[in-house]
Design a protein around this motif. Structure first.
Motif, PDB file in Angstrom:
ATOM      1  N   ASP A  54       0.818  -1.215   0.000  1.00 44.28           N
ATOM      2  CA  ASP A  54       0.000   0.000   0.000  1.00 44.28           C
ATOM      3  C   ASP A  54       0.851   1.264   0.000  1.00 44.28           C
ATOM      4  OD1 ASP A  54      -2.354  -1.440   0.033  1.00 44.28           O
ATOM      5  OD2 ASP A  54      -2.541  -1.409   2.215  1.00 44.28           O
ATOM      6  N   TRP A  55       2.154   1.114   0.228  1.00 40.56           N
ATOM      7  CA  TRP A  55       3.026   2.275   0.410  1.00 40.56           C
ATOM      8  C   TRP A  55       4.103   2.326  -0.669  1.00 40.56           C
ATOM      9  CZ3 TRP A  55       3.442  -0.520   5.580  1.00 40.56           C
ATOM     10  CH2 TRP A  55       2.279  -0.336   6.330  1.00 40.56           C
ATOM     11  N   SER A  56       4.594   3.511  -0.927  1.00 38.26           N
ATOM     12  CA  SER A  56       5.659   3.697  -1.907  1.00 38.26           C
ATOM     13  C   SER A  56       6.989   3.221  -1.329  1.00 38.26           C
ATOM     14  CB  SER A  56       5.767   5.170  -2.298  1.00 38.26           C
ATOM     15  OG  SER A  56       6.226   5.942  -1.196  1.00 38.26           O
ATOM     16  N   ASP A  57       8.018   3.116  -2.215  1.00 37.39           N
ATOM     17  CA  ASP A  57       9.347   2.730  -1.742  1.00 37.39           C
ATOM     18  C   ASP A  57       9.867   3.718  -0.706  1.00 37.39           C
ATOM     19  OD1 ASP A  57       9.277   0.606  -3.485  1.00 37.39           O
ATOM     20  OD2 ASP A  57      10.524   1.558  -5.016  1.00 37.39           O
ATOM     21  N   ALA A  58       9.626   5.004  -0.925  1.00 41.78           N
ATOM     22  CA  ALA A  58      10.094   6.016   0.031  1.00 41.78           C
ATOM     23  C   ALA A  58       9.374   5.888   1.366  1.00 41.78           C
ATOM     24  CB  ALA A  58       9.891   7.412  -0.548  1.00 41.78           C
ATOM     25  N   GLU A  59       8.056   5.665   1.338  1.00 43.38           N
ATOM     26  CA  GLU A  59       7.304   5.485   2.582  1.00 43.38           C
ATOM     27  C   GLU A  59       7.814   4.281   3.354  1.00 43.38           C
ATOM     28  OE1 GLU A  59       2.759   6.764   2.473  1.00 43.38           O
ATOM     29  OE2 GLU A  59       3.262   5.614   0.678  1.00 43.38           O
ATOM     30  N   LEU A  60       8.059   3.188   2.639  1.00 40.04           N
ATOM     31  CA  LEU A  60       8.546   1.983   3.307  1.00 40.04           C
ATOM     32  C   LEU A  60       9.948   2.204   3.870  1.00 40.04           C
ATOM     33  CD1 LEU A  60       7.800  -0.901   4.021  1.00 40.04           C
ATOM     34  CD2 LEU A  60       8.797  -1.645   1.850  1.00 40.04           C
ATOM     35  N   SER A  61      10.779   2.935   3.141  1.00 40.69           N
ATOM     36  CA  SER A  61      12.121   3.236   3.641  1.00 40.69           C
ATOM     37  C   SER A  61      12.057   4.056   4.922  1.00 40.69           C
ATOM     38  CB  SER A  61      12.925   3.983   2.571  1.00 40.69           C
ATOM     39  OG  SER A  61      13.157   3.161   1.444  1.00 40.69           O
ATOM     40  N   TRP A  62      11.111   4.995   4.992  1.00 40.60           N
ATOM     41  CA  TRP A  62      10.929   5.765   6.215  1.00 40.60           C
ATOM     42  C   TRP A  62      10.474   4.873   7.365  1.00 40.60           C
ATOM     43  CZ3 TRP A  62      13.166   9.900   7.524  1.00 40.60           C
ATOM     44  CH2 TRP A  62      13.440  10.917   6.604  1.00 40.60           C
ATOM     45  N   LEU A  63       9.584   3.925   7.085  1.00 41.98           N
ATOM     46  CA  LEU A  63       9.151   3.000   8.125  1.00 41.98           C
ATOM     47  C   LEU A  63      10.322   2.141   8.617  1.00 41.98           C
ATOM     48  CD1 LEU A  63       5.647   1.783   6.862  1.00 41.98           C
ATOM     49  CD2 LEU A  63       6.139   3.288   8.792  1.00 41.98           C
ATOM     50  N   THR A  65      13.404   3.107   8.594  1.00 45.87           N
ATOM     51  CA  THR A  65      14.220   4.024   9.394  1.00 45.87           C
ATOM     52  C   THR A  65      13.662   4.130  10.810  1.00 45.87           C
ATOM     53  OG1 THR A  65      14.781   5.305   7.406  1.00 45.87           O
ATOM     54  CG2 THR A  65      15.135   6.365   9.536  1.00 45.87           C
ATOM     55  N   MET A  66      12.342   4.230  10.914  1.00 43.19           N
ATOM     56  CA  MET A  66      11.704   4.260  12.229  1.00 43.19           C
ATOM     57  C   MET A  66      11.927   2.950  12.971  1.00 43.19           C
ATOM     58  SD  MET A  66       8.122   6.113  11.152  1.00 43.19           S
ATOM     59  CE  MET A  66       7.397   5.844  12.779  1.00 43.19           C
ATOM     60  N   THR A  67      11.900   1.836  12.252  1.00 41.09           N
ATOM     61  CA  THR A  67      12.154   0.533  12.872  1.00 41.09           C
ATOM     62  C   THR A  67      13.561   0.467  13.439  1.00 41.09           C
ATOM     63  OG1 THR A  67      10.607  -0.553  11.353  1.00 41.09           O
ATOM     64  CG2 THR A  67      12.211  -1.958  12.470  1.00 41.09           C
ATOM     65  N   PHE A  68      14.527   0.983  12.674  1.00 40.47           N
ATOM     66  CA  PHE A  68      15.911   1.011  13.157  1.00 40.47           C
ATOM     67  C   PHE A  68      16.032   1.860  14.420  1.00 40.47           C
ATOM     68  CE2 PHE A  68      19.901   3.523  13.107  1.00 40.47           C
ATOM     69  CZ  PHE A  68      20.763   2.512  13.506  1.00 40.47           C
ATOM     70  N   ALA A  69      15.398   3.042  14.406  1.00 42.39           N
ATOM     71  CA  ALA A  69      15.472   3.929  15.571  1.00 42.39           C
ATOM     72  C   ALA A  69      14.845   3.267  16.798  1.00 42.39           C
ATOM     73  CB  ALA A  69      14.776   5.256  15.260  1.00 42.39           C
ATOM     74  N   LEU A  70      13.677   2.648  16.616  1.00 41.11           N
ATOM     75  CA  LEU A  70      13.015   1.970  17.728  1.00 41.11           C
ATOM     76  C   LEU A  70      13.829   0.773  18.208  1.00 41.11           C
ATOM     77  CD1 LEU A  70      10.600   1.826  19.611  1.00 41.11           C
ATOM     78  CD2 LEU A  70       9.373   0.513  17.865  1.00 41.11           C
ATOM     79  N   SER A  71      14.469   0.058  17.267  1.00 39.28           N
ATOM     80  CA  SER A  71      15.314  -1.077  17.637  1.00 39.28           C
ATOM     81  C   SER A  71      16.498  -0.623  18.479  1.00 39.28           C
ATOM     82  CB  SER A  71      15.813  -1.796  16.380  1.00 39.28           C
ATOM     83  OG  SER A  71      14.749  -2.325  15.625  1.00 39.28           O
TER      84      SER A  71
END
Length: 435
Positions: A54-63, A65-71
């Motif tokens: 449902d999301w673009s490549d850029a949107e998924l890349s941002w998600l 990035t958020m996953t890395f930060a939360l990790s």
């Protein structure tokens, strides 16, 4: 069952699975533990992956990035908890926390009205969980079994992951359209709750039955130390850095294939995409079961870990070249199946054997840094690299395939390096001595 009846069974198990008589209960309990964890995760994984289209490549890349930060935050908090919480409560506490988190997530879906917010939050949280629960499990296994036991038993235990990963997707494959996405969170929460008595039982078996040297710390004590020492330990140790680079290169393989599949499946609705991802999971883990159960331990014992760890990277080099020559969906699906089946059956249990040599602090503080922070950092970086190659330079699947083959070659080199270090026990002193 009397001793006379047990002896033939014990001989059969020893011959087939390389498990000694006094290790049977511990190995089977670990197998069930791994099965339960992966069944919980794979109940939800196809749902998460279906959302990505449902999301673009850029949107998924941002998600990512958020996953890395939360990790990064999660591993830091975990390191602090390790320093303060008594060891016997640490591992069951982790799974109790995740159990409650999915229960809370379910309750949130019943009260919040923004489905996009829920979907993206769930996507990030499940991505953190997907590595955290496995990392803690294998830390616990490396703590429970010795180096010799790990070489013989980890393949069998890892087959529990594959069987659980076969059982888990059955529900979303056949019932995702009727049961609903969010109700699956309740099932995952229940499965995680069931792991806690298994952990307690394994601790008991370790003390009573396994040929394990006395640990440096009592299970009643805390590990102590600096909460962030796992990061410094990782960056100061060549052996651990090698493992980190090995995992980093693997994540590039995963990301490139994942993004391409995500884009190719965008034309289908979410329920259909969940079924496709679930079917791939079923095929992958069905193939991995026999290999992990019967082949991995024999490979490690006969040829050593350098050969065992390099098998899948060499296969993936050839796979990427085939994708470059024939950039079709079916070929890409084949690469995804081979890559993941090889990882579950051979690469993952092989790399977990590496941690049977190090200290308890390294297992529980440094290992999550490698398994989670390095892995998710690799996801983030390779996600943005893929987005730049595909959208910035207009690179198609043929170009991605050639780049992937080159990276797989580097991955194979790292496999040989860390495998030889393990085979010859060449550990830097900062990794610590075996417990």
């Amino acid at each position: 069952m009397n001793d006379t009846a047990q002896r033939p069974v014990s001989r059969y198990i020893k011959l087939l699975f390389k498990i000694k008589a006094h290790e049977i209960r511990s190995a089977l309990t670990s197998f069930v533990f791994m099965f339960t964890l992966m069944a919980a995760y794979y109940t939800l994984r196809p749902v998460r992956d279906a959302m990505a289209s449902d999301w673009s490549d850029a949107e998924l890349s941002w998600l990512w990035t958020m996953t890395f930060a939360l990790s990064l935050v999660a591993v830091s908090v975990y390191g602090s908890a390790i320093s303060k919480i008594k060891f016997r409560r640490l591992v069951p506490g982790v799974y109790a926390f995740f159990c409650l988190s999915f229960l809370a997530f379910y309750l949130g879906t019943q009260t919040l009205d923004n489905p996009v917010y829920i979907d993206k939050t769930f996507y990030v949280w499940l991505s953190v969980f997907s590595l955290f629960h496995v990392s803690v499990f294998w830390s616990f296994m490396a703590e429970t079994f010795s180096k010799d036991q790990g070489k013989r038993l980890f393949g069998f235990i890892a087959s529990g992951a594959s069987i659980g990963a076969v059982a888990g997707p059955v529900i979303p494959v056949f019932f995702s359209a009727t049961l609903g996405v969010y109700n699956l969170m309740l099932l995952a929460s229940l499965l995680l709750l069931l792991t806690i008595p298994l952990i307690v039982y394994l601790e008991k078996l370790k003390q009573e039955e396994l040929d394990r040297a006395a640990p440096v710390l009592s299970s009643r004590d805390t590990i102590g130390g600096n909460p962030l020492s796992g990061f410094s330990d990782f960056f100061s140790n060549r052996y651990l850095l090698g493992i980190g680079l090995f995992i980093l290169l693997y994540t590039v393989m995963s990301t490139f294939v994942y993004f391409e599949l995500k884009n190719m499946l965008a034309e289908f609705d979410r329920a259909t995409r969940s079924q496709y991802w679930g079917i791939m999971d079923l095929i992958v883990n069905s193939l991995a079961i026999v290999t992990a159960m019967f082949a991995t331990n024999r490979l490690a014992m006969r040829f050593g870990l350098s050969v065992t760890l390099s098998i899948v990277p060499v296969i993936i080099i050839a796979g990427w070249l085939v994708v470059a020559a024939a950039p079709l969906l079916l070929v890409l699906v084949g690469l995804q199946i081979v890559r993941r089946a090889g990882n579950y059956a051979i690469t993952r249990p092989g790399r977990e054997m590496l941690f049977t040599l190090v200290s308890r602090e390294t297992r529980f503080k440094t290992k999550p840094v490698i398994d989670i922070v390095v892995y998710r950092g690799g996801d983030m970086l390779s996600g943005w690299v893929y987005t730049g190659l595909a959208q910035g330079f207009g690179l198609g699947l043929t170009g991605i395939g050639l780049i992937g083959a080159g990276i797989a070659f580097l991955w194979a080199i790292m496999a040989v390096f860390i495998g030889r270090s393990y085979d010859h026990d060449r550990l830097h002193s900062s990794a610590g001595k075996p417990d």
